[in-house]
Design an enzyme around this catalytic site. Structure first.
Site, PDB file in Angstrom:
ATOM      1  N   ASP A 147     -10.996   2.838   3.693  1.00 24.30           N
ATOM      2  CA  ASP A 147     -11.233   1.402   3.776  1.00 24.30           C
ATOM      3  C   ASP A 147     -12.730   1.088   3.818  1.00 24.30           C
ATOM      4  O   ASP A 147     -13.126  -0.063   3.711  1.00 24.30           O
ATOM      5  CB  ASP A 147     -10.634   0.922   5.109  1.00 24.30           C
ATOM      6  CG  ASP A 147      -9.723  -0.246   4.949  1.00 24.30           C
ATOM      7  OD1 ASP A 147      -9.498  -0.683   3.812  1.00 24.30           O
ATOM      8  OD2 ASP A 147      -9.225  -0.714   5.981  1.00 24.30           O
TER       9      ASP A 147
ATOM     10  N   GLN B  45      -4.656  -1.180   9.449  1.00 28.10           N
ATOM     11  CA  GLN B  45      -4.601  -2.551   8.948  1.00 28.10           C
ATOM     12  C   GLN B  45      -5.159  -3.530   9.984  1.00 28.10           C
ATOM     13  O   GLN B  45      -4.819  -3.464  11.168  1.00 28.10           O
ATOM     14  CB  GLN B  45      -3.143  -2.901   8.597  1.00 28.10           C
ATOM     15  CG  GLN B  45      -2.967  -4.255   7.930  1.00 28.10           C
ATOM     16  CD  GLN B  45      -3.550  -4.340   6.526  1.00 28.10           C
ATOM     17  OE1 GLN B  45      -3.710  -3.334   5.838  1.00 28.10           O
ATOM     18  NE2 GLN B  45      -3.880  -5.531   6.097  1.00 28.10           N
TER      19      GLN B  45
ATOM     20  N   LYS C 215       0.848  -1.207   0.000  1.00 25.87           N
ATOM     21  CA  LYS C 215       0.000   0.000   0.000  1.00 25.87           C
ATOM     22  C   LYS C 215       0.878   1.249   0.000  1.00 25.87           C
ATOM     23  O   LYS C 215       0.622   2.208  -0.738  1.00 25.87           O
ATOM     24  CB  LYS C 215      -0.935  -0.019   1.217  1.00 25.87           C
ATOM     25  CG  LYS C 215      -2.044  -1.054   1.082  1.00 25.87           C
ATOM     26  CD  LYS C 215      -2.800  -1.353   2.376  1.00 25.87           C
ATOM     27  CE  LYS C 215      -3.770  -2.512   2.120  1.00 25.87           C
ATOM     28  NZ  LYS C 215      -4.502  -2.963   3.307  1.00 25.87           N
TER      29      LYS C 215
HETATM   30  N1  GUN Z   1      -6.810  -6.881   6.342  1.00 28.37           N
HETATM   31  C1  GUN Z   1      -7.092  -7.663   5.276  1.00 28.37           C
HETATM   32  N2  GUN Z   1      -7.724  -6.953   4.319  1.00 28.37           N
HETATM   33  C2  GUN Z   1      -7.861  -5.692   4.798  1.00 28.37           C
HETATM   34  C3  GUN Z   1      -8.448  -4.513   4.268  1.00 28.37           C
HETATM   35  O1  GUN Z   1      -8.980  -4.451   3.160  1.00 28.37           O
HETATM   36  N3  GUN Z   1      -8.392  -3.423   5.096  1.00 28.37           N
HETATM   37  C4  GUN Z   1      -7.824  -3.474   6.334  1.00 28.37           C
HETATM   38  N4  GUN Z   1      -7.829  -2.363   7.054  1.00 28.37           N
HETATM   39  N5  GUN Z   1      -7.281  -4.556   6.839  1.00 28.37           N
HETATM   40  C5  GUN Z   1      -7.299  -5.656   6.080  1.00 28.37           C
END
Ligand code: GUN
Length: 301
Positions: A122, A99, A55
């Site tokens: 998100d 995350q 990311k």
């Molecule tokens: N962990 C696995 N996929 C995601 C996601 O799309 N967003 C977040 N914040 N954590 C994750």
């Protein structure tokens, strides 16, 4: 029967990234706004570290401002909330992603409750989920948005199709269902307590598998010619016992790929299907959030 089309998520993600990069450059040149993304990682979960690095790298590569906050596994709830509130106030940051999963002593819901929904790239706050479920403009969770983009491109219009979403998670199943409903699909959400999953799946023109069970969906469950989107990313031992004994693993989805290929009309591979779309959609959401915070549009998606 026509041959199954494998949906190339890698290529589609690349195209989306290019388009977002162009729009980022234009936003900077025309309005002096550089979209900014903050990613927060707590602890040292191996898979999360890979996702978070990707990311950060991808947002920088397309010209965004990007900050990654790596916090120790024993970070307190108060310290994490203080960081989120700082990011809420930071004018250089338009999108914040915490995350998941967080270490078990932290309460993800309580942390997300403190995040400004305008920066919720998100789409995981209750405000964003409520807006999506109510059919209002919302920042949409990235993996579900990726699924929708792939389906639209494969099938064109989705209106009137029967869609079966396997899995009811907040991250994927529920928002995918809301997005498909907004496309005028007839949507069923199936889950671990659903009865007769094979029959439910068998009437679906669109099948989205997001249960995290390796190769659970068999070819006999799939309606011939259906579009099958496999969201699963499961690490399993190699089939070859010698390789497995060495601890070697491979990635498989929630769909038994080889068999499904003989029945489905469209199918996403794992890896290379939905996975690459997730970060590309995060970049799209960050651009959308930046444009909205700059007062440039209310309808960027
Ligand atoms: N962990 C696995 N996929 C995601 C996601 O799309 N967003 C977040 N914040 N954590 C994750």
């Amino acid at each position: 029967m026509a041959e199954c089309v494998l949906i190339d998520g890698k290529a589609r993600a690349e195209a989306l990234r290019s388009s977002v990069a162009e729009q980022v450059a234009r936003l900077k040149a025309e309005h002096g706004v550089q979209p900014g993304l903050a990613v927060v990682l707590v602890g040292d979960d191996a898979a999360s570290q890979v996702y978070v690095r990707s990311k950060g790298e991808q947002s920088l590569a397309i010209g965004m401002h990007s900050v990654t906050h790596r916090l120790a596994a024993d970070t307190t709830q108060d310290a994490l909330i203080a960081l989120v509130e700082n990011l809420n106030q930071d004018p250089a940051i338009h999108g914040v992603l915490v995350q998941l999963p967080l270490p078990p002593h932290l309460d993800a819901g309580a942390v997300l409750a403190r995040l400004n929904p305008d920066k919720d790239v998100d789409g995981l706050t209750v405000a964003s989920a409520g807006r999506l479920a109510s059919g209002l403009e919302a920042l949409t969770p990235c993996t579900p948005l990726g699924c929708l983009i792939l389906l639209r491109e494969a099938l064109g219009g989705l209106s009137g199709l029967n869609a079966l979403v396997l899995g009811r998670s907040v991250l994927v199943g529920r928002p995918v269902a809301a997005l498909l409903l907004a496309e005028n699909c007839t949507v069923t959400i199936a889950h671990s307590r659903s009865r007769n999953l094979p029959a439910l799946c068998g009437s679906a023109d669109i099948l989205v598998a997001a249960v995290g069970r390796p190769e659970m969906v068999r070819s006999s469950w799939i309606k011939p010619g259906a579009a099958v989107i496999d969201v699963g990313i499961n690490r399993v031992p190699f089939r070859d016992p010698e390789q497995a004994a060495l601890g070697r693993t491979r990635l498989v989805g929630d769909v038994a790929f080889k068999e499904a290929r003989g029945v489905a009309g469209w199918l996403t591979p794992v890896p290379g299907g939905v996975g690459p779309m997730t970060v590309a959609c995060l970049l799209q959401n960050t651009l959308t959030a930046a444009r909205r915070q700059a007062g440039l549009d209310r309808d960027g998606q």
